[in-house]
Structures are given as structure tokens and as C-alpha cells.
Design an enzyme around this catalytic site. Structure first.
Site, short mmCIF file in Angstrom:
data_model
loop_
_atom_site.label_atom_id
_atom_site.label_comp_id
_atom_site.label_asym_id
_atom_site.label_seq_id
_atom_site.Cartn_x
_atom_site.Cartn_y
_atom_site.Cartn_z
N ASP A 87 -15.95 6.55 11.45
CA ASP A 87 -14.83 5.75 10.95
C ASP A 87 -13.69 6.69 10.63
O ASP A 87 -13.91 7.87 10.35
CB ASP A 87 -15.24 4.97 9.70
N ARG B 161 0.82 -1.22 0.00
CA ARG B 161 0.00 0.00 0.00
C ARG B 161 0.86 1.26 0.00
O ARG B 161 0.47 2.28 -0.58
CB ARG B 161 -0.97 -0.05 1.18
#
Length: 287
Positions: A150, A41
Site C-alpha cells: 500500500d 485534509r
């Protein structure tokens, strides 16, 4: 003849430097066995931003003014997999036991606040809403507020879009699926816009006191399968943040593999017929 394109290399020292930085920003600690996941990533974000090497990317990441790339990186590093009515026994406990205790200290018409963190793509807060509408007899007597948060802005956008795969809705009873969803295709279902409007979504980093300070007077918190990504210190700080957010007598629900008893002594363990949950004592304040 084409020259092979080589991907940027993340060295051991780069990984350790990034792991410490990401931990300070999010409270999430990557073990060594997550190295491939993190490297992949990081390389993806380096390529997306045009950084030639880790050092150039890391400098830009640390000193950017608006935090936009950090948010993109957080979005790529967080794992979000859930479905409707996951660990539904806790929702049974909510409507049968927890709310019964909550309303003992409230007058009809007063507010009940339920906080779902992490929201992921919305399956949990929408499941709570459906459970309350279908299975809590007192739903019309109180003003219920469902908050959902979140750290990942991508999943928050998906939650507000409200479109789900057949797998995500596979555990829903058919009458609920027909009542609260519109079939878009064989594999896509769109949730009722009334349910979307019933949930207040927001970006929150549970490890950032500036983010959590505005959450107060919460009656029930669902924080399932998040603390497993934290180390001991981050778990304790998260437990304290939730404690401060709760009203006296409020409850916390964790994932089935998580235990508040191993994290913090602030809470009382409550064993109800359907689930074990954790309660903030009525006496209230943290010493």
C-alpha cells in the site's frame, strides 16, 4: 473577547497546483467534486505542521529532503475501507480455477506468489491466506508467498497490528472467525499472529517504477478498487507495471466496477464460472 481563529484558505489556483503535484507523485487524480475532501485534509496538514498559508506549506512539501510530510499527506488523502471476504467470488475463482492453471507450469514444492495491492488494513491478504488454508487442497504441496502493499504507511501498520472491528469480520464464517481470531472485546478481534507472519507487507507506490521493479514472477495479483482513483494515463501505466510483475500466464483480479479491457490490450480476458479475470499471455513479453 476572543478573536475567531480563521482557517487557511485554499484558492482555486492552489487546488490546481496541488492536484497536479499529487498526481505526479502518486498517479491519483482528484476530480473537482473532491475539492472539499482535498481542502479539508490540506488544511489539517498545514495546521499540523504550523504552516501559515498554502504557499509556505507547499514549498516545504516540495523541497523536504526525507519525504516524511509527503507520506503523512498521502496517508490522509487515501481512502481505505474494506472487510474480510469482500467480493469473495474472486477467492472462489482463485482456488478453483486460477491456481489450477498456475500449477500446471510448476513442480510440487515450487513457489507461488500472490500480490495484494492495495493492502489497506489487511483484510484482503488475510482473506486470501484463510481461503488458501481452508479451501485449496494443494496448499501443502507448494510454497505460497503472499505479498501485500500500500502507499499508505498508516494502514500498513494497522494491517500488521491485526486488530479488527466486528463489522470487518462480519462476513467471515463463524468457524473461521473462531479458528483464526481471538476476541478482545465485543467489538474487537485480533487475527492469529501466524497469519500476520504469513504476509509480507511493504510500502509501494504503483505509479513509481522504482517501487514496482522489485516485484517479479508474480502468479496472481489482486488490485481491486484502486484504479478507479487514477486517470487514463495512470491506469495504463499501472496495468503495464502489473504486466511486467506477472509471470507468463499470471492473472490480475480487478474490482467489480473496473475493466482491464478499457485500460490495456496487453491482457487476455478469462471468464471462469465464478469470476472474470485478466491473464498475461504465456508468450510473455510486452512489445
Amino acid at each position: 473577547m476572543k478573536t475567531a481563529v480563521t482557517q487557511p484558505v485554499i484558492s482555486d489556483s492552489d487546488f490546481l497546483k496541488f492536484r497536479e503535484f499529487f498526481y505526479r507523485k502518486t498517479g491519483i487524480h482528484f476530480e473537482d467534486n473532491k475539492r472539499y475532501f482535498v481542502d479539508k485534509r490540506l488544511v489539517d496538514r498545514m495546521e499540523a505542521t504550523g504552516a501559515d498559508n498554502f504557499r509556505a506549506y507547499f514549498i516545504a512539501l516540495r523541497f523536504e529532503a526525507d519525504g516524511a510530510e509527503l507520506q503523512q499527506l498521502v496517508n490522509s488523502m487515501t481512502v481505505n475501507e474494506t472487510y474480510f471476504f469482500r467480493e469473495f467470488y474472486q477467492f472462489d475463482c482463485l482456488v478453483k480455477d486460477m491456481l489450477a492453471e498456475v500449477v500446471r507450469h510448476k513442480r510440487p514444492g515450487s513457489r507461488i506468489r500472490i500480490w495484494s495491492i492495495p493492502s489497506s488494513t489487511g483484510e484482503e491478504p488475510y482473506s486470501i491466506a484463510i481461503y488458501l488454508l481452508e479451501r485449496w487442497p494443494l496448499i501443502d504441496q507448494y510454497e505460497v508467498e503472499i505479498l501485500s502493499s500500500d502507499i499508505d504507511t498508516t494502514v500498513l501498520s494497522a494491517a500488521q497490528r491485526g486488530v479488527y472491528s466486528a463489522r470487518s469480520v462480519g462476513q467471515l464464517p463463524k468457524p473461521y472467525l473462531e479458528k483464526y481470531f481471538r476476541r478482545r472485546s465485543d467489538n474487537e478481534f485480533e487475527i492469529s499472529r501466524d497469519l500476520v507472519a504469513a504476509v509480507d507487507f511493504s510500502r509501494v507506490n504503483l505509479s513509481d517504477a522504482n517501487d514496482t521493479r522489485r516485484f517479479r514472477d508474480i502468479d496472481v495479483i489482486f488490485c481491486r478498487n484502486l484504479l478507479i482513483y487514477f486517470d487514463d494515463l495512470s491506469r495504463r501505466l499501472a496495468a503495464e507495471a502489473m504486466y511486467d510483475a506477472l509471470s507468463p500466464g499470471g492473472f490480475v483480479c480487478l474490482g467489480h466496477s473496473e475493466s482491464m479491457s478499457r485500460i490495456s490490450s496487453l491482457y487476455t480476458v478469462r471468464r471462469f464460472p465464478d469470476a472474470m479475470v485478466y491473464q498475461k499471455p504465456m508468450s510473455g513479453n510486452r512489445s
